[in-house]
Scaffold this active site. Structure first.
Site, PDB file in Angstrom:
ATOM      1  N   ASP A 111       0.855  -1.177   0.000  1.00 55.83           N
ATOM      2  CA  ASP A 111       0.000   0.000   0.000  1.00 55.83           C
ATOM      3  C   ASP A 111       0.900   1.239   0.000  1.00 55.83           C
ATOM      4  O   ASP A 111       2.043   1.166   0.450  1.00 55.83           O
ATOM      5  CB  ASP A 111      -0.863  -0.040   1.268  1.00 55.83           C
ATOM      6  CG  ASP A 111      -2.108   0.811   1.125  1.00 55.83           C
ATOM      7  OD1 ASP A 111      -2.356   1.355   0.032  1.00 55.83           O
ATOM      8  OD2 ASP A 111      -2.854   0.934   2.120  1.00 55.83           O
ATOM      9  N   THR A 160      -2.473   6.412  -4.024  1.00 59.65           N
ATOM     10  CA  THR A 160      -3.449   7.480  -4.272  1.00 59.65           C
ATOM     11  C   THR A 160      -2.839   8.480  -5.261  1.00 59.65           C
ATOM     12  O   THR A 160      -3.492   9.405  -5.694  1.00 59.65           O
ATOM     13  CB  THR A 160      -3.757   8.237  -2.966  1.00 59.65           C
ATOM     14  OG1 THR A 160      -2.532   8.530  -2.312  1.00 59.65           O
ATOM     15  CG2 THR A 160      -4.613   7.395  -2.044  1.00 59.65           C
ATOM     16  N   ARG A 219     -16.138   2.830   1.816  1.00 57.76           N
ATOM     17  CA  ARG A 219     -15.725   2.941   3.217  1.00 57.76           C
ATOM     18  C   ARG A 219     -16.520   4.026   3.934  1.00 57.76           C
ATOM     19  O   ARG A 219     -16.907   3.868   5.092  1.00 57.76           O
ATOM     20  CB  ARG A 219     -14.222   3.218   3.318  1.00 57.76           C
ATOM     21  CG  ARG A 219     -13.744   3.383   4.753  1.00 57.76           C
ATOM     22  CD  ARG A 219     -12.266   3.692   4.831  1.00 57.76           C
ATOM     23  NE  ARG A 219     -11.462   2.517   4.545  1.00 57.76           N
ATOM     24  CZ  ARG A 219     -10.285   2.556   3.928  1.00 57.76           C
ATOM     25  NH1 ARG A 219      -9.787   3.700   3.529  1.00 57.76           N
ATOM     26  NH2 ARG A 219      -9.614   1.449   3.705  1.00 57.76           N
TER      27      ARG A 219
END
Ligand code: ADE
Length: 349
Positions: A111, A160, A219
């Protein structure tokens, strides 16, 4: 950072609840249809050839399911997954140790891969390309470079910030998928599914209301559902209706489009303090007391998706739609000025 109920970034409260809501197989995963179809074809082909699945890069705003997809890839390939993140891998030795411990076919999920240090990142290149790792033992004259074998594995990187990934790393991924905000029908299906799994009584209009305020981000919608459930239990009869959802979310200061007071402040600052913009990111960040990275990764993508904010070469601009949402009069001079801000596209209107 300010704790927002509508942030796509994972909060403490999400960690315990997301596990149970996370779809485990591709056919349970709602939305992102193109990504799903491409992944499904790629995985099937790799399985038929008995090879590990090609390295995949997933990018997009937080909360859209990058980690979930990585877990699904591992499950569909009947492989184990090792989960880590860019900032967690500090030294080249950490990366070497992770890579040499992988078993054949394993999925390595990194990540925030854009935050890997350069030296650490360079260890990855030969590992991704030819499943090998070159390691220097010792120092000075006695230094020796040895080649270590890495088992064939699949790297799933998530970020991102596609633009912050170095070109050599980008080029080593077989496929790159951009995750987009979910559309309203997908959001509704996700809210419905989460309510069913957690046993929340909710009617159709309640689903629609929560989905609409969830910023196209599962989320966020799942978090709103938990809060609305609490409200329904304490202030109503336990069932979620549109009215209960609207009242609960108004109390949490989440508006009809899922914007909260921080989005409001950001747009108002551009509109009122900087006459609609353009205003530079750093100036804006200082004005509202928020980190520029957070503004860029968390606030802006959804505001741009709504068409409330534009990034121009000279800075951020609040659009006519934003003025309408804020119930502010759109200054006549902006009508004339704004088209010329978009340099390079002909300056047309
Ligand atoms: N929960 C969170 N994201 C989801 C998704 N994309 N599909 C199904 N359930 C989800």
């Amino acid at each position: 950072m300010t704790e927002r109920i509508v942030t796509g970034t994972a909060r403490e409260e999400d960690l315990s609840s997301e596990g149970g809501l996370r779809p485990r197989r591709l056919d349970e995963y709602i939305g992102q249809e193109k990504v799903k179809e491409n992944l499904s074809i790629g995985m099937e082909a790799a399985r038929q050839r008995g090879e590990p699945f090609d390295h995949v890069l997933l990018y997009g705003p937080p909360g859209l399911g990058k980690t979930t997809l990585a877990r699904i890839i591992a499950a569909e390939m009947e492989a184990n997954i090792r989960v880590t993140s860019g900032p967690a891998i500090e030294r080249p030795g950490d990366m070497a140790s992770i890579l040499t411990q992988l078993a054949a076919g394993d999925v390595l999920f990194i990540d925030e891969i854009h935050r890997l240090g350069k030296v650490v990142e360079e260890i990855l290149y030969p590992a991704m390309e030819e499943y090998s790792l070159s390691w220097v033992m010792g120092k000075g004259l006695s230094a020796q470079s040895i080649n270590l074998k890495v088992e064939p594995f699949t790297l799933v990187g998530a970020t991102t910030r596609y633009a912050m990934l170095s070109p050599p790393l980008r080029d080593r991924f077989g496929t790159v998928y951009r995750l987009d905000f979910y559309d309203q029908p997908a959001m509704e299906a996700i809210v419905e599914r989460s309510a069913r799994i957690t046993g929340v009584p909710i009617d159709r209009e309640g689903v629609v209301e929560i989905a609409r305020r969830g910023r196209g981000t599962p989320r966020v919608a799942n978090r709103l559902l938990r809060r609305v459930r609490d409200y329904a239990q304490v202030r109503a009869d336990g069932s979620v209706t549109a009215e209960v959802a609207a009242k609960a979310l108004a109390l949490l200061q989440v508006d009809r489009l899922g914007l909260d007071e921080l989005d409001d402040r950001l747009l108002r600052t551009i509109a009122e303090k900087y006459d609609g913009g353009p205003v530079g990111l750093e100036t804006l960040a200082a004005s509202i007391g928020e980190e520029s990275d957070t503004i860029m990764d968390v606030y802006e993508p959804y505001l741009m998706k709504l068409g409330f904010l534009a990034r121009t070469p000279r800075g951020r601009v609040a659009t006519k739609l934003a003025y309408a949402h804020l119930e502010l009069d759109y200054p006549a001079k902006l009508d004339r000025q704004q088209p010329s801000l978009w340099e390079g596209d002909g300056g047309g209107s």
